[in-house]
Design an enzyme around this catalytic site. Structure first.
Site, PDB file in Angstrom:
ATOM      1  N   SER A  61      35.136  43.155  39.328  1.00  0.00           N
ATOM      2  CA  SER A  61      36.279  43.663  38.554  1.00  0.00           C
ATOM      3  C   SER A  61      36.259  45.196  38.446  1.00  0.00           C
ATOM      4  CB  SER A  61      36.479  42.939  37.239  1.00  0.00           C
ATOM      5  OG  SER A  61      36.807  41.561  37.511  1.00  0.00           O
ATOM      6  N   HIS A  66      39.162  57.162  30.656  1.00  0.00           N
ATOM      7  CA  HIS A  66      40.235  58.154  30.504  1.00  0.00           C
ATOM      8  C   HIS A  66      39.830  59.024  29.327  1.00  0.00           C
ATOM      9  CE1 HIS A  66      42.389  55.476  33.154  1.00  0.00           C
ATOM     10  NE2 HIS A  66      42.196  54.482  32.306  1.00  0.00           N
ATOM     11  N   CYS A  81      32.970  39.773  35.739  1.00  0.00           N
ATOM     12  CA  CYS A  81      32.968  38.319  35.829  1.00  0.00           C
ATOM     13  C   CYS A  81      31.544  37.837  36.061  1.00  0.00           C
ATOM     14  CB  CYS A  81      33.922  37.836  36.921  1.00  0.00           C
ATOM     15  SG  CYS A  81      33.563  38.428  38.564  1.00  0.00           S
TER      16      CYS A  81
END
Lengths: 125, 125
Positions: A61, A66, A81
């Site tokens: 994944s 940010h 996962c």
């Protein structure tokens, strides 16, 4: 079950939040701690007083960050996962971003019925 | 306030969930609907019966997708800042992934005190 953790980190050093190279190292270290395989990385610097936005795409994944240096704020997320060590990645992020305060929320993503391999009906009732 | 929406889409067509090109178009359309600027995109196909993992890095954060065709399941997330149209992106994703069921959860990310430009103390008490 897949797990998605969201980290809001407040009061981080602004210089760190402008340093794409340092932040990439932080995320790579977090990915390694989780036991993840990094497929691709991209980090963008907005320049000047601006922040950084970056992502590691994982075989399992992603991890993104940010930053808003003007607020001392960084928002990271770790989506994994399988048996990956989500909380090992969380600890690396929390330690490395050096926040005065942080908040972590965590979500299960995808409730499969293991015996059938189809969505769990219970999720929708 | 920055907003982060998580979409779990169940019962999607497996062929769509293996089609990196189609999924990139879906995410690009969602980004456009939101009013976002795409800085960079990368989509990885695991091949065979495997799924796709991909991300658009935005000037205003990111949109990602990870798919499990064997479960008809896709997990997407849309993280935007400023005045972007988060729910326009959500609608594109929900329509385009053609799920039988979906779940959406939404999070505010970063509670700045606008008058001071520092973290809101209320978040930590």
């Amino acid at each position: 079950m897949n797990r998605h953790g969201l980290l809001d980190a407040y009061g981080c050093p602004p210089d760190l939040l402008r340093d794409a190279s340092a932040l990439q190292t932080v995320l790579q270290t977090a990915a390694q701690a989780a036991g993840a395989t990094v497929l691709w990385a991209h980090f963008h610097t907005f320049g000047g007083a601006g922040g950084v936005t970056g992502v590691l795409l994982l075989a399992e994944s992603h991890i993104s960050i940010h930053t808003w240096p003007e607020h001392g704020f960084a928002a990271a997320d770790v989506f994994v996962c399988g048996q990956l060590r989500l909380h090992a990645a969380r600890r690396i992020l929390e330690q490395s971003l050096r926040p005065q305060h942080s908040e972590w929320t965590e979500h299960g993503r995808g409730a499969f019925a293991p015996s059938r391999g189809v969505p769990s009906v219970e999720k929708f009732n």
